[in-house]
Design a protein around this motif. Sequence first.
Motif, PDB file in Angstrom:
ATOM      1  N   PRO A   6       0.889  -1.152  -0.055  1.00  0.00           N
ATOM      2  CA  PRO A   6      -0.039  -0.003   0.094  1.00  0.00           C
ATOM      3  C   PRO A   6       0.863   1.329  -0.068  1.00  0.00           C
ATOM      4  CG  PRO A   6       0.109  -0.952   2.355  1.00  0.00           C
ATOM      5  CD  PRO A   6       0.721  -1.950   1.453  1.00  0.00           C
ATOM      6  N   ASN A   7       2.065   1.253   0.225  1.00  0.00           N
ATOM      7  CA  ASN A   7       2.745   2.397   0.443  1.00  0.00           C
ATOM      8  C   ASN A   7       3.841   2.473  -0.743  1.00  0.00           C
ATOM      9  OD1 ASN A   7       1.507   3.317   2.589  1.00  0.00           O
ATOM     10  ND2 ASN A   7       2.697   1.950   4.133  1.00  0.00           N
ATOM     11  N   ALA A   8       3.885   1.550  -1.705  1.00  0.00           N
ATOM     12  CA  ALA A   8       4.978   1.488  -2.587  1.00  0.00           C
ATOM     13  C   ALA A   8       4.532   2.044  -3.966  1.00  0.00           C
ATOM     14  CB  ALA A   8       5.383  -0.121  -2.804  1.00  0.00           C
ATOM     15  N   ARG A   9       5.638   2.550  -4.641  1.00  0.00           N
ATOM     16  CA  ARG A   9       5.454   3.019  -6.016  1.00  0.00           C
ATOM     17  C   ARG A   9       5.637   1.803  -6.726  1.00  0.00           C
ATOM     18  NH1 ARG A   9      11.024   6.684  -7.275  1.00  0.00           N
ATOM     19  NH2 ARG A   9       9.943   6.720  -9.517  1.00  0.00           N
ATOM     20  N   HIS A  10       4.678   1.482  -7.829  1.00  0.00           N
ATOM     21  CA  HIS A  10       4.784   0.237  -8.865  1.00  0.00           C
ATOM     22  C   HIS A  10       5.257   0.873  -9.893  1.00  0.00           C
ATOM     23  CE1 HIS A  10       2.070  -0.907  -5.432  1.00  0.00           C
ATOM     24  NE2 HIS A  10       2.239  -2.286  -5.968  1.00  0.00           N
ATOM     25  N   LEU A  11       6.526   0.567 -10.230  1.00  0.00           N
ATOM     26  CA  LEU A  11       7.162   0.897 -11.603  1.00  0.00           C
ATOM     27  C   LEU A  11       7.010   0.089 -12.656  1.00  0.00           C
ATOM     28  CD1 LEU A  11       9.036   2.380  -9.256  1.00  0.00           C
ATOM     29  CD2 LEU A  11      10.645   2.881 -11.058  1.00  0.00           C
ATOM     30  N   VAL A  12       6.526   0.546 -13.696  1.00  0.00           N
ATOM     31  CA  VAL A  12       6.081  -0.202 -14.978  1.00  0.00           C
ATOM     32  C   VAL A  12       6.521   0.953 -16.146  1.00  0.00           C
ATOM     33  CG1 VAL A  12       4.295  -1.199 -16.571  1.00  0.00           C
ATOM     34  CG2 VAL A  12       4.182  -1.297 -13.956  1.00  0.00           C
ATOM     35  N   GLN A  13       7.148   0.654 -16.925  1.00  0.00           N
ATOM     36  CA  GLN A  13       7.351   1.564 -18.216  1.00  0.00           C
ATOM     37  C   GLN A  13       6.535   2.028 -18.783  1.00  0.00           C
ATOM     38  OE1 GLN A  13      10.794   2.810 -19.241  1.00  0.00           O
ATOM     39  NE2 GLN A  13      11.588   2.177 -17.456  1.00  0.00           N
ATOM     40  N   SER A  14       6.507   3.278 -19.551  1.00  0.00           N
ATOM     41  CA  SER A  14       5.250   3.673 -19.971  1.00  0.00           C
ATOM     42  C   SER A  14       5.044   2.955 -21.531  1.00  0.00           C
ATOM     43  CB  SER A  14       5.524   5.233 -20.415  1.00  0.00           C
ATOM     44  OG  SER A  14       4.577   5.783 -21.110  1.00  0.00           O
ATOM     45  N   ASP A  15       6.194   2.706 -22.204  1.00  0.00           N
ATOM     46  CA  ASP A  15       5.625   1.795 -23.168  1.00  0.00           C
ATOM     47  C   ASP A  15       4.995   0.221 -22.846  1.00  0.00           C
ATOM     48  OD1 ASP A  15       6.991   3.854 -24.809  1.00  0.00           O
ATOM     49  OD2 ASP A  15       8.743   2.376 -24.973  1.00  0.00           O
ATOM     50  N   GLU A  16       5.389  -0.223 -21.642  1.00  0.00           N
ATOM     51  CA  GLU A  16       4.776  -1.331 -21.324  1.00  0.00           C
ATOM     52  C   GLU A  16       3.163  -1.072 -21.098  1.00  0.00           C
ATOM     53  OE1 GLU A  16       5.336  -5.799 -20.230  1.00  0.00           O
ATOM     54  OE2 GLU A  16       6.299  -4.165 -21.550  1.00  0.00           O
ATOM     55  N   LEU A  17       2.939  -0.219 -20.279  1.00  0.00           N
ATOM     56  CA  LEU A  17       1.735   0.206 -19.689  1.00  0.00           C
ATOM     57  C   LEU A  17       0.759   0.487 -21.237  1.00  0.00           C
ATOM     58  CD1 LEU A  17      -0.367   0.636 -17.456  1.00  0.00           C
ATOM     59  CD2 LEU A  17       0.390   3.045 -17.288  1.00  0.00           C
ATOM     60  N   ALA A  18       1.206   1.280 -22.217  1.00  0.00           N
ATOM     61  CA  ALA A  18       0.515   1.524 -23.469  1.00  0.00           C
ATOM     62  C   ALA A  18       0.439   0.175 -23.991  1.00  0.00           C
ATOM     63  CB  ALA A  18       1.369   2.563 -24.269  1.00  0.00           C
ATOM     64  N   TRP A  19       1.120  -0.735 -24.169  1.00  0.00           N
ATOM     65  CA  TRP A  19       0.807  -1.904 -24.555  1.00  0.00           C
ATOM     66  C   TRP A  19      -0.150  -2.925 -24.033  1.00  0.00           C
ATOM     67  CZ3 TRP A  19       2.788  -6.655 -22.497  1.00  0.00           C
ATOM     68  CH2 TRP A  19       2.608  -7.804 -23.161  1.00  0.00           C
ATOM     69  N   LEU A  20      -0.045  -2.839 -22.616  1.00  0.00           N
ATOM     70  CA  LEU A  20      -1.267  -3.474 -21.958  1.00  0.00           C
ATOM     71  C   LEU A  20      -2.534  -2.856 -22.357  1.00  0.00           C
ATOM     72  CD1 LEU A  20      -1.226  -5.932 -20.144  1.00  0.00           C
ATOM     73  CD2 LEU A  20      -1.742  -4.273 -18.202  1.00  0.00           C
ATOM     74  N   GLU A  21      -2.497  -1.523 -22.290  1.00  0.00           N
ATOM     75  CA  GLU A  21      -3.729  -0.852 -22.620  1.00  0.00           C
ATOM     76  C   GLU A  21      -4.179  -1.192 -23.867  1.00  0.00           C
ATOM     77  OE1 GLU A  21      -3.213   2.927 -19.463  1.00  0.00           O
ATOM     78  OE2 GLU A  21      -2.270   3.000 -21.537  1.00  0.00           O
ATOM     79  N   ALA A  22      -3.671  -1.241 -24.709  1.00  0.00           N
ATOM     80  CA  ALA A  22      -4.263  -1.610 -26.132  1.00  0.00           C
ATOM     81  C   ALA A  22      -4.721  -3.200 -26.294  1.00  0.00           C
ATOM     82  CB  ALA A  22      -2.891  -1.528 -27.368  1.00  0.00           C
TER      83      ALA A  22
END
Length: 247
Positions: A117-133
């Motif tokens: 609950p207190n952690a920043r979860h790091l995911v590359q922006s390109d990876e997030l865009a790929w998953l969203e597509a």
Amino acid sequence: MGSALRRPPEELFPGAGPGLWERIRAEEPRAFGPGGEWVLHFHCFLLRVPDGPTIVVDAGLGQVGSPAATWAPVPGALPSELEAAGVAPAEVDAVVITHLHSDHAAGALWDGKPLFPNARHLVQSDELAWLEAERPPLLTDVIEPVRTAGLLDAPVGEVRLAPAVRVVPTPGHTPGHQSVIVGDDEVVIAGDVLHHPIQLADPSIRYAYDEDSDAALATRIALLDRLRERGGRLALPHLPSPFVSVP
């Protein structure tokens, strides 16, 4: 934790000759089941930086019913393993998700809430865009709740989490795949840059499910060459031994 995949590994890692397979079966028998099938292991990693952050690399499989449950041995053991290490989830400062496949990210949600609950979860922006597509269940069931909680961080490129801990892009298996470098390449937590001991023996061997096979090949060879030159070690989620030296 290991799980046998029903397909023979020769189908998933084309290009290796029978002699090399025979050698790897002798050297690393835990990577194979009794019928010769690939036994896929699942590891997450904990970094405790002196006078610095507590970092988890990959969140694992998650609970029964998680997006990984359709193919992997759920529930994952990350909460109990953290407890055994004396780390409460609320003490974790950062979660680095190497890539957005369910066996690496589904455990970020537990009992319907972010496990950390207190952690920043790091995911590359390109990876997030790929998953969203693609919009798979992992996005709606795990990543969106983490984002709604204000915990998702989608950087572009390298991130330094501590003086001796960097997160760097290592694309190919997925578009925004990333790895964690500890020290001067002393240890690299490399996610799915490689999957099987046969790729340590011959990094030119490709994996059938890399999103960009050419990029994955270039990333893998460059990383292994650098570690071999500097004497560093690899930390890999899917090998029987989570820490290996580069031959």
